[in-house]
Design an enzyme around this catalytic site. Structure first.
Site, PDB file in Angstrom:
ATOM      1  N   LYS A 131       0.827  -1.207   0.000  1.00  7.08           N
ATOM      2  CA  LYS A 131       0.000   0.000   0.000  1.00  7.08           C
ATOM      3  C   LYS A 131       0.862   1.258   0.000  1.00  7.08           C
ATOM      4  CE  LYS A 131      -3.999  -2.066   2.339  1.00  7.08           C
ATOM      5  NZ  LYS A 131      -4.758  -2.175   3.593  1.00  7.08           N
ATOM      6  N   GLN A 150      -4.669  -1.302   9.853  1.00  4.53           N
ATOM      7  CA  GLN A 150      -4.452  -2.619   9.258  1.00  4.53           C
ATOM      8  C   GLN A 150      -4.935  -3.698  10.237  1.00  4.53           C
ATOM      9  OE1 GLN A 150      -3.333  -3.347   6.153  1.00  4.53           O
ATOM     10  NE2 GLN A 150      -3.789  -5.479   6.634  1.00  4.53           N
ATOM     11  N   ASP A 175     -11.153   3.946   4.658  1.00  5.04           N
ATOM     12  CA  ASP A 175     -11.303   2.499   4.483  1.00  5.04           C
ATOM     13  C   ASP A 175     -12.747   2.056   4.688  1.00  5.04           C
ATOM     14  OD1 ASP A 175     -10.195   0.018   3.854  1.00  5.04           O
ATOM     15  OD2 ASP A 175      -9.753  -0.481   5.935  1.00  5.04           O
TER      16      ASP A 175
END
Length: 288
Positions: free
Chosen positions: A58, A102, A125
Site C-alpha cells: 500500500k 491494518q 477504508d
C-alpha cells in the site's frame, strides 16, 4: 466441432491502474492548489508477516500516486486503549487526511472500539459505523473499499444490478454486509448467505450476481452457478485460491473475477481514490 465457451475475465488489475492514475492526477491538483500533499496514515499493530507485506504494498502504491504515506507501527502488546488514543490523535492531526487501521490487530484488541476512534471524515477504508450508516442511507461518506471496488468492476463491465438477484455469501462488517447494501441501493434483490445457510448451493443457483466473500476455498462450485451469471470472487485463501472453484465456474458464468487480479487490486485503488477525496474536502478545495 463446437468449443466450450468460458466466462470473460473481469480485469480488476487493469481497472485499478486507471483508478490510481486518476487519483494521482487529482492528488497533484490538490498539491498544486493547496501546497499540501494528500496523506494516508496506516496504523500497524505487531509484525504479522502478511500484514507487513500488505502495508508495504500500500505504501508503494501511495508513493506512485503522489500520496504521502505515514506508517505508525505499534508493538504487538499494544492495548485497545493505547490503539484508540493513537487513532484519535491521528484524527486530530490536520496533516493526515485518511486513516487506515491494518487488521487483524490481534485477539486482545477490540477492533470495533478501535475503528470507532477514526474520525468519519478520515475513514477512507469505510470501516466505521458512521460510514456504514451513511452508505446504507445514500448519504455522503466513504464506502468500504472492497465493496466499493466491486461496484466499480460491475460498472466497468456494464452490469446493471437493477432487477437482478444478487446473492452475497458472507456477512462481515467490511465486506459482505456493505456490498449487499450497495447492491440494494442499485435496485438489486439481495440475499445474504453465510456458513450456516441451509442448502447454500440451491440459493446460489438462483443468483444472477454472486459475490463470494466468506473465506472458504472453493466453497462455491461451478455446477451451482446459474448459466450466464456474473461471479465476483472476493475471497482470498492461501495458495491464491478464491472462494469460488474458478476452473468449473468459468464454464457457466458470463463474467468472473480471477484470484488474484480481480477484486484485490480494486481494494487498494479505491482506498487511494478515497484518500484524495478526503484531502480535497478537508482542505476546502472544489474540483473544477
Amino acid at each position: 466441432m463446437s468449443r466450450t465457451r468460458t466466462a470473460q475475465l473481469m480485469d480488476g488489475a487493469g481497472l485499478a491502474r486507471r483508478v490510481v492514475e486518476e487519483a494521482s492526477d487529482r492528488a497533484a491538483e490538490v498539491t498544486r492548489r493547496s501546497g499540501a500533499t494528500p496523506c494516508l496514515a496506516t496504523v500497524l499493530v505487531g509484525e504479522d508477516p502478511a500484514s507487513v507485506t500488505y502495508v508495504r504494498m500500500k505504501r508503494a502504491r501511495c508513493a506512485k500516486a503522489g500520496i504521502e504515506s505515514r506508517l505508525v507501527s505499534l508493538p504487538a502488546a499494544t492495548t485497545t486503549a493505547e490503539l484508540v488514543e493513537t487513532l484519535r490523535s491521528l484524527s486530530r492531526d490536520t496533516g493526515v487526511h485518511g486513516i487506515l487501521l491494518q487488521h487483524p490487530c490481534g485477539p486482545h484488541i477490540d477492533e470495533r472500539a478501535a475503528f470507532e476512534a477514526i474520525a468519519p471524515e478520515k475513514d477512507v477504508d469505510g470501516v466505521t459505523m458512521s460510514s456504514f450508516g451513511a452508505m446504507s442511507f445514500g448519504l455522503p461518506g466513504f464506502a468500504s473499499c472492497t465493496p466499493g471496488g466491486i461496484m466499480r468492476l460491475l460498472d466497468e463491465y456494464d452490469v446493471d444490478p437493477a432487477g437482478r438477484h444478487a446473492v452475497v455469501v458472507g456477512r462481515s462488517a467490511i465486506l459482505g454486509k456493505p456490498v449487499g447494501m450497495l447492491l440494494l441501493a442499485r435496485d438489486a434483490t439481495v440475499t445474504y448467505c453465510h456458513s450456516r445457510t441451509s442448502d447454500l448451493a440451491a440459493t446460489v443457483r438462483e443468483a444472477d450476481i454472486v459475490v463470494a466473500a466468506v473465506g472458504r476455498p472453493r466453497l462455491i462450485r461451478g455446477e451451482d452457478i446459474k448459466p450466464g451469471a456474473v461471479v465476483i470472487d472476493a475471497g482470498y485463501n492461501p495458495g491464491n485460491i478464491g472462494d469460488v472453484d474458478f476452473d468449473t465456474a468459468r464454464l457457466r458464468a458470463r463474467l468472473i473475477t480471477p484470484v488474484p487480479g480481480g477484486v484485490g487490486p480494486m481494494t487498494i485503488a479505491v482506498l487511494l481514490a478515497q484518500t484524495v477525496t478526503a484531502a480535497t474536502t478537508q482542505l476546502g478545495l472544489v474540483r473544477g
